[in-house]
Design an enzyme around this catalytic site. Structure first.
Site, PDB file in Angstrom:
ATOM      1  N   SER A  23       0.687  -1.047   0.005  1.00 36.62           N
ATOM      2  CA  SER A  23       0.105   0.093  -0.044  1.00 36.62           C
ATOM      3  C   SER A  23       0.871   1.070  -0.007  1.00 36.62           C
ATOM      4  CB  SER A  23      -0.787  -0.134   1.340  1.00 36.62           C
ATOM      5  OG  SER A  23      -2.068   0.766   1.093  1.00 36.62           O
ATOM      6  N   PRO A  24       0.453   2.320  -0.486  1.00 39.79           N
ATOM      7  CA  PRO A  24       1.354   3.696  -0.556  1.00 39.79           C
ATOM      8  C   PRO A  24       1.628   4.077   0.834  1.00 39.79           C
ATOM      9  CG  PRO A  24      -1.213   3.983  -1.218  1.00 39.79           C
ATOM     10  CD  PRO A  24      -0.974   2.525  -1.375  1.00 39.79           C
ATOM     11  N   CYS A  26       3.193   7.321   3.075  1.00 44.73           N
ATOM     12  CA  CYS A  26       3.838   8.400   3.147  1.00 44.73           C
ATOM     13  C   CYS A  26       5.239   8.268   4.038  1.00 44.73           C
ATOM     14  CB  CYS A  26       3.088   9.703   3.715  1.00 44.73           C
ATOM     15  SG  CYS A  26       1.783  10.301   2.683  1.00 44.73           S
ATOM     16  N   ALA A  58       1.960   8.736  -1.519  1.00 50.71           N
ATOM     17  CA  ALA A  58       1.041   9.864  -1.869  1.00 50.71           C
ATOM     18  C   ALA A  58       2.180  10.696  -2.573  1.00 50.71           C
ATOM     19  CB  ALA A  58       0.155  10.390  -0.868  1.00 50.71           C
ATOM     20  N   GLN A 101       1.261   6.567  -6.425  1.00 48.29           N
ATOM     21  CA  GLN A 101       0.041   7.318  -6.082  1.00 48.29           C
ATOM     22  C   GLN A 101       0.228   8.765  -6.304  1.00 48.29           C
ATOM     23  OE1 GLN A 101      -1.271   7.612  -1.830  1.00 48.29           O
ATOM     24  NE2 GLN A 101      -3.290   6.681  -2.525  1.00 48.29           N
ATOM     25  N   TYR A 183      -8.496  13.649   1.349  1.00 47.48           N
ATOM     26  CA  TYR A 183      -7.768  14.512   0.622  1.00 47.48           C
ATOM     27  C   TYR A 183      -8.562  15.052  -0.424  1.00 47.48           C
ATOM     28  CZ  TYR A 183      -4.224  12.590   3.551  1.00 47.48           C
ATOM     29  OH  TYR A 183      -3.497  12.159   4.614  1.00 47.48           O
ATOM     30  N   ARG A 231      -7.761   4.924  -5.467  1.00 46.66           N
ATOM     31  CA  ARG A 231      -7.960   4.471  -4.044  1.00 46.66           C
ATOM     32  C   ARG A 231      -9.333   5.439  -3.913  1.00 46.66           C
ATOM     33  NH1 ARG A 231      -4.159   3.556   0.997  1.00 46.66           N
ATOM     34  NH2 ARG A 231      -4.522   1.455  -0.013  1.00 46.66           N
ATOM     35  N   LEU A 301      -5.942  -3.476   7.540  1.00 44.45           N
ATOM     36  CA  LEU A 301      -6.119  -4.636   8.719  1.00 44.45           C
ATOM     37  C   LEU A 301      -5.896  -5.966   8.034  1.00 44.45           C
ATOM     38  CD1 LEU A 301      -7.445  -3.032  11.906  1.00 44.45           C
ATOM     39  CD2 LEU A 301      -4.981  -3.893  11.607  1.00 44.45           C
ATOM     40  N   ARG A 324       0.989  -1.514   7.180  1.00 45.98           N
ATOM     41  CA  ARG A 324       1.687  -1.654   8.583  1.00 45.98           C
ATOM     42  C   ARG A 324       2.198  -3.101   8.556  1.00 45.98           C
ATOM     43  NH1 ARG A 324      -2.958   0.579  11.951  1.00 45.98           N
ATOM     44  NH2 ARG A 324      -4.266  -0.434  10.243  1.00 45.98           N
TER      45      ARG A 324
END
Ligand code: FMN
Length: 365
Positions: A23-24, A26, A58, A101, A183, A231, A301, A324
């Site tokens: 996953s993207p 930051c 991002a 992204q 965003y 996304r 998750l 994560r």
């Protein structure tokens, strides 16, 4: 037809070896939008995670569209060159396909890095003016954004297309539009942030207009050999706001605009909304979106190999993204393959790690 986690998948003109996506994320470690050595190490590592696709964090299409002073951008020749250096390295060293992204933070821009507090930048911290559909702050104490005017729409659309052209030049396999987490694009879609009375506000179709225009502008400059994704938001987790049925409409609209796949995430539209903390909390919404026929990923998750396999095998999503869990275990894909009896590509330098993982295997020097 549902696949399995370690079966290949086609997204437009792009084929992935498996359905695991990093996953993207930051890193807040860029300098005026430019990738640094941190990105070389971070992305170089994740390019060998066993995931079929790694999405770069991002990356903002204009300077004032960044979340923090440390966020990545693709709005200058310098930022393009810095990212190309990292991506060229990932190609040489890694096994994953590479995506990016593209984002604009809207009313959540001009913020501190998370480890500096994650609050809006204060006077003296070089804050900047933010834009949004309506002049409504993200939460108490946040900057009040300026409601976008006609010239802002043209500039931001153009900035997305220009950044996409830079991403094409860098050589990305996939370009993904950030239309979630509160965003700019999501703030147009959600009635919580969008109170406009013109053609960009009101009905669901009107609230989707600007995100659709962004997708169309980007598709025009992205060849079909490169997968275009978005996304999107499955739910605002606020009664009466954006809900799964809206996500279904959103996916259909984006598909018609030329988007090859969507990733169903959720939350982040206002400071008081609470995102669930149950395993795979977006997967059931993803299943509704997938029923529209667009290739669908989900995130949130997803932690174990069995859980990821079940989401794909049960047809809830075509792919899974991990954030994560991938930071915690940068070889998550290798370990999932071992658990599920599959295999993944490894770099030559690490080939001997595979048999060494099996009990009884000899390690010859
Ligand atoms: C360090 C960190 C940075 C993140 N940055 C981004 C980002 O740049 N773009 C984005 O869409 N989501 C971002 N997210 C959200 C993740 O991509 C993901 O959707 C979320 O963490 C839920 O997935 P997980 O449970 O596997 O962590 C970030 C998450 C983390 C932990």
């Amino acid at each position: 037809m549902p696949g399995t986690l370690f079966s290949p998948i086609k997204l437009g003109g792009l084929e992935l070896d498996n359905r695991i996506v990093v996953s993207p994320m930051c890193q807040y470690s860029a300098v005026d939008g430019c990738a640094t050595d941190w990105h070389l190490a971070h992305l170089g590592m994740l390019a060998n995670s066993g995931a079929g696709l790694v999405i770069v964090e991002a990356t903002h299409v204009e300077r004032h569209g960044r979340i923090t002073h440390g966020c990545m951008g693709l709005y200058s020749d310098e930022s393009e060159a810095a990212l190309k250096r990292v991506i060229d390295f990932c190609r040489r060293a890694g096994t994953a396909k590479l995506g990016i992204q593209l984002a604009h933070a809207g009313r959540k821009a001009s913020a501190q890095r998370p480890w500096e507090g994650g609050r809006p930048l204060k006077p003296g911290q070089d804050p900047w003016d933010t834009i949004a559909p309506s002049a409504l702050p993200f939460g108490p104490g946040w900057h009040t954004p300026r409601a976008m005017a006609a010239h802002d729409f043209a500039r931001v659309r153009g900035a997305f297309a220009a950044a996409a052209q830079r991403a094409v030049r860098i050589g990305f396999d996939a370009i993904e539009l950030h239309m979630a987490h509160g965003y700019l694009a999501h703030s147009f879609m959600s009635p919580i942030a969008n109170r406009r009375a013109d053609e960009y506000g009101g009905s669901l179709e009107n609230r989707m207009r600007f995100p659709r225009e962004i997708a169309e502008a980007v598709r025009q400059v992205v060849p079909h050999t490169i997968a275009l994704g978005a996304r999107i938001t499955g739910s605002d987790w606020i009664d009466g706001a954006w809900a799964p049925a809206d996500a279904v409409f959103c996916a259909k609209t984006l598909k018609a605009a030329g988007v090859d796949y969507v990733d169903v995430s959720s939350g982040g539209i206002s400071s008081d909304a609470r995102t669930p903390t149950t395993q795979g909390y977006n997967a059931d919404i993803a299943a509704q979106v997938r029923a529209t026929g667009i290739a669908t990923r989900t995130v949130g998750l997803i932690v174990t190999a069995q859980q990821a396999e079940a989401i794909v095998a049960d047809g809830k999503a075509d792919m899974v993204a991990l954030a994560r869990a991938a930071l915690d275990d940068p070889h998550w894909g290798w370990h999932a393959a071992r658990t599920l009896g599959a295999d993944v590509k490894r770099p030559n330098q690490y080939l001997r790690s595979a048999p060494a993982l099996w009990p009884g295997a000899a390690v010859a020097r």
